[in-house]
Design an enzyme around this catalytic site. Structure first.
Site, mmCIF file in Angstrom:
data_model
loop_
_atom_site.group_PDB
_atom_site.id
_atom_site.type_symbol
_atom_site.label_atom_id
_atom_site.label_comp_id
_atom_site.label_asym_id
_atom_site.label_seq_id
_atom_site.Cartn_x
_atom_site.Cartn_y
_atom_site.Cartn_z
ATOM 1 N N SER A 279 -1.999 -0.823 6.408
ATOM 2 C CA SER A 279 -0.849 -1.367 6.721
ATOM 3 C C SER A 279 -0.271 -0.430 7.800
ATOM 4 O O SER A 279 -0.856 0.691 8.222
ATOM 5 C CB SER A 279 0.119 -0.925 5.661
ATOM 6 O OG SER A 279 0.400 0.616 5.379
ATOM 7 N N ASP A 280 0.704 -1.080 8.457
ATOM 8 C CA ASP A 280 1.631 -0.197 9.519
ATOM 9 C C ASP A 280 2.265 0.718 8.769
ATOM 10 O O ASP A 280 2.433 0.652 7.369
ATOM 11 C CB ASP A 280 2.292 -1.063 10.488
ATOM 12 C CG ASP A 280 2.728 -0.222 11.713
ATOM 13 O OD1 ASP A 280 2.250 1.003 11.742
ATOM 14 O OD2 ASP A 280 3.066 -0.866 12.829
ATOM 15 N N TRP A 281 2.758 1.792 9.461
ATOM 16 C CA TRP A 281 3.346 3.072 8.722
ATOM 17 C C TRP A 281 4.677 2.416 7.891
ATOM 18 O O TRP A 281 5.487 2.084 8.381
ATOM 19 C CB TRP A 281 4.055 3.950 9.854
ATOM 20 C CG TRP A 281 4.747 4.967 9.244
ATOM 21 C CD1 TRP A 281 5.816 5.291 8.345
ATOM 22 C CD2 TRP A 281 4.426 6.388 9.426
ATOM 23 N NE1 TRP A 281 6.234 6.372 8.148
ATOM 24 C CE2 TRP A 281 5.211 7.264 8.708
ATOM 25 C CE3 TRP A 281 3.369 6.877 10.156
ATOM 26 C CZ2 TRP A 281 5.166 8.547 8.705
ATOM 27 C CZ3 TRP A 281 3.203 8.445 10.161
ATOM 28 C CH2 TRP A 281 3.904 9.015 9.360
ATOM 29 N N GLY A 282 4.251 2.311 6.660
ATOM 30 C CA GLY A 282 5.203 2.135 5.341
ATOM 31 C C GLY A 282 5.686 0.716 5.469
ATOM 32 O O GLY A 282 6.551 0.317 4.521
ATOM 33 N N SER A 283 4.762 -0.282 6.053
ATOM 34 C CA SER A 283 5.166 -1.655 5.802
ATOM 35 C C SER A 283 5.006 -2.007 4.663
ATOM 36 O O SER A 283 5.604 -3.414 4.372
ATOM 37 C CB SER A 283 4.260 -2.289 7.147
ATOM 38 O OG SER A 283 3.021 -2.624 6.752
#
Ligand code: BGC
Length: 739
Positions: A279-283
């Site tokens: 995932s992208d950061w925290g997405s």
């Protein structure tokens, strides 16, 4: 002989099949031992903690989780010392599953290369691949296994600060560069000590954030998605990229992180992608504010079902995935599939055999101090500089020039040259060559150089102008270095006004008024708007952010030791009102043929529709003639090809390279086609007075597009063929027919 080759080939492929099988068997045997908690742990990625001079080993709870086998990967941990320490903790866990260390190695590691957009301007695929290769050699020696690069998002809106990280606006050029970067990072393949896993990001359409505002919503047609935004991802997948990263944006109402369509149907389905998706950061957690999940429990369920394998920093998987499985909301087979994908990569990297194989301090020292890397960075930087104007022939400068004034806020800056995603070595910036230092290196000493700062990057004060004017007046030639701060283009660095910040353009006007020969260098991570300078200053170089060898490379170009060959990978607008602007647009029913015929045409009342500098534009110190266009036939059938050739001649006084560009237009289609599309190019080097015959092959692939059912097809009909020095500077035209 042929039999022997076939036999060796068969042996090779069966060897690959056996070793693949062994890895998948090994993965299964590890999986069989894992508890649900340990499985979920593999899908969990945390960032290290940072101190001002670099990363430190994470404290407390995170360390504990590593020891308990509840973490699959970490990012922002660098250096053999730190990565080894953590790996030792992972080896204390029950199953001793090694950690993966990921990092944003975006444009070099210690040896910093130009920002990716600048490298794209070189149109030099070998050099771009080499740049990624060197980054991989250095980063892997420093304990890293995985880079979150290349970013292959198409960028058509320079307000979006992340255009600096991509390859510009064009899907064809972008796809070739995506491939080159994947090849460069992954080198001989996972398992080789000098390879990094690459990561194609951000899947998908992140570059189309509305208004150029980072993280914003994306609303686009299937046509745009398939024809423009997906091709570089598809190319990366075909090139064997090890991982994908999903994106912060939603796409037509579905957050990319929760998109089954993108991750399972397209990527893991149609494209048969066997790696894993991070995932992208925290997405995953961000699907809550998106309004797509009501809490992180539901976010975790959506994400795993949609095909996001690893959770970067949102902790939703860690918090809820086991429970979701126990409650029967998520089949354990989905968790198993994600774990298998991740373990496979760990096996391929050789980490199960030796978790410390990337932890050799000797090798680290050697790799981070390699003169060959520095040389390559200097060459790449010179290849990335775009000569926008040289109206009075002030460039190249003579090495005999008596007094050179070097003016502007960026002349003596050191770290600014590194650009946004650079990785700085703690406590040492001596390896970064400032623009001033580059000039001193070239001239042997400072005696012929005089300096004035003039103003700061974002200053409103004109207090330094008088001194700068006096310095200019005492010189034979003035070079100015102006632009953005390096952290004005990058993640979360959207700008609504793209002018050169502060009073810098006023300073240019004041220096221009002295009447001295003037060369302006613009440093930035995106296309800026500088209409006055473009109109009035005779000599302009676009120098982006060029990395640790910036100063030397700039001096090479200024004095003609390297003849500029770069071409813009992105359209430069006249002002922000033209954005988004790109060359491969549709014609509309009311095209405006020129700026005079605007009435009831697709035009602006108060502005030209033409860009300031078009895609593919860039000058050289020499000039090139294009002639003798020949097509070996004028009609082809689907399974045939047409050979196109022409003669390119260097008509100037310097040896130089020209990027010759081939554009096609499909005149009539079952869906409308762009006014032109880049379909091929070549970078050709010629000595003065010399000619070369340049050849292109037109085949079915170059004529194909997605029809209204999104099938990849070509249709019979007439095509325009255009060959030129940019998307607007077309030198040769012809036409042909597909029967
Ligand atoms: C960026 C990614 C990056 C990640 C890790 C995110 O904010 O969007 O491109 O790889 O952070 O640093």
């Amino acid at each position: 002989m042929r039999k022997l080759i076939c036999w060796l080939g068969a042996l090779f492929f069966s060897y690959i099949a056996i070793s693949q099988k062994t890895i998948s068997q090994k993965v299964d045997s590890v999986l069989a031992l894992m508890t649900l908690g340990e499985k979920v742990g593999q899908l969990n990625q945390y960032s290290g903690d940072w101190i001002s001079t670099g990363p430190i080993t994470p404290e407390g709870d995170k360390q504990d989780q590593v020891r308990r086998g509840q973490l699959g990967s970490m990012l922002n941990i660098m250096g053999v010392r730190h990565t080894r320490l953590l790996q030792e903790m992972a080896m204390q866990s029950r199953l001793k599953i090694p950690l993966l260390f990921g990092q944003d190695v975006i444009h070099g590691f210690k040896t910093t290369f130009p920002i990716p957009l600048a490298e794209a301007a070189s149109w030099d695929l070998e050099a771009i691949e080499r740049s990624a290769r060197i980054a991989a050699i250095e980063a892997s020696a420093s304990g890293i296994h995985w880079t979150f690069a290349p970013m292959v998002d198409i960028g058509r809106d320079p307000r979006w600060g992340r255009v600096m990280e991509g390859a510009g606006e064009d899907p064809y050029l972008g796809s070739l560069i995506a491939r080159a970067r994947v090849r460069g990072f992954q080198g001989k393949g996972l398992g080789d000590l000098e390879s990094l896993m690459a990561c194609a990001k951000h899947f998908a359409a992140y570059g189309a954030a509305i208004g150029g505002r980072d993280y914003n919503m994306v609303d686009m047609s299937d046509r745009m998605l398939w024809e423009v935004y997906l091709p570089p991802f598809k190319a990366a997948a075909e090139e064997g990229v090890a991982t994908f990263m999903n994106a912060f944006n939603d796409l037509n109402g579905i957050p990319a992180t929760g998109s089954h369509y993108l991750q399972r149907d397209i990527l893991k389905g149609d494209w048969k992608f066997k790696g894993f998706v991070v995932s992208d950061w925290g997405s995953i957690g961000e699907m809550i504010p998106h309004g797509y999940a009501k809490d992180s429990y539901q976010a975790a369920e959506i994400a795993i079902k949609a095909g996001s394998d690893m959770d970067m920093e949102s902790r939703s998987y860690k918090g809820h995935l086991a429970q979701l499985v126990k409650e029967g909301k998520v089949p354990v087979s989905l968790v198993d599939d994600a774990v298998k994908r991740i373990l496979t990569k760990k096996f391929e990297l050789g980490l199960f055999d030796d978790p410390y194989r990337f932890s050799n301090a000797e090798r680290e020292k050697r790799a981070l101090n390699n003169p060959a890397h520095v040389k390559a960075a200097r060459e790449m930087a010179a290849k990335s500089i775009v000569l926008l104007k040289n109206e009075k022939g002030y460039l190249p400068l003579s090495k005999e020039t008596k007094k050179i004034a070097f003016i502007g806020p960026l002349v003596k800056e050191v770290k600014q040259n590194l650009g946004f995603w650079s990785i700085e070595m703690p406590d040492d910036s001596s390896y970064i060559i400032s623009q001033w230092q580059g000039m001193v290196n070239k001239l042997g000493n400072e005696s012929r150089l005089i300096y004035a700062k003039g103003c700061g990057i974002e200053d409103t004060s004109r207090a330094g102008f008088a001194e700068a004017i006096a310095v200019a007046q005492s010189a034979d030639v003035v070079i100015m270095s102006v632009g953005e701060r390096r952290d004005m283009s990058g993640e979360a660095k959207s700008r609504s006004r793209l002018h050169i910040p502060g009073v810098q353009e006023e300073l240019i006007k004041a220096i221009h008024a002295t009447g001295k020969p003037l060369i302006v260098m613009i440093n930035a991570g995106r296309p800026l708007v500088f209409e006055w300078t473009a109109e009035n200053v005779p000599t302009i170089l676009y120098t982006w952010w060029l990395g640790s060898e910036a100063g030397n490379a700039i001096a090479d170009v200024l004095f003609g030791d390297y003849n500029p060959s770069a071409k813009l990978p992105m359209t430069f607008p006249r002002n922000e009102g033209q954005i988004p602007i790109f060359y491969s647009h549709f014609n509309t029913g009311r095209p405006a043929p020129d700026d005079k015929s605007k009435n009831y045409r697709s035009a602006y009342m108060d502005l030209s529709i033409h860009p300031k500098y078009e895609f593919g534009y860039g000058l050289s110190y020499t000039s090139f003639r294009y002639d003798n266009l020949l097509l070996n036939k004028k009609t082809m059938e689907e399974n045939e090809t047409i050979e196109v050739s022409f003669t390119l001649t260097n008509t100037g006084r310097y040896a130089g390279e020209e990027v010759v560009q081939l554009y096609l237009r499909d005149r009539v289609g079952s869906v409308v086609r762009p006014v032109k599309e880049l379909r091929d190019f070549k970078k050709v080097k010629l000595e003065p007075g010399k000619s070369a015959v340049v050849k292109f092959i037109i085949n079915k692939e170059k004529l194909s597009f997605y029809n209204s059912k999104l099938e990849w097809i070509c249709e019979p009909g007439e095509f325009d063929l255009m060959i030129g020095a940019s998307s607007a500077d077309i030198r040769l035209r012809s036409e042909f027919q597909l029967e």
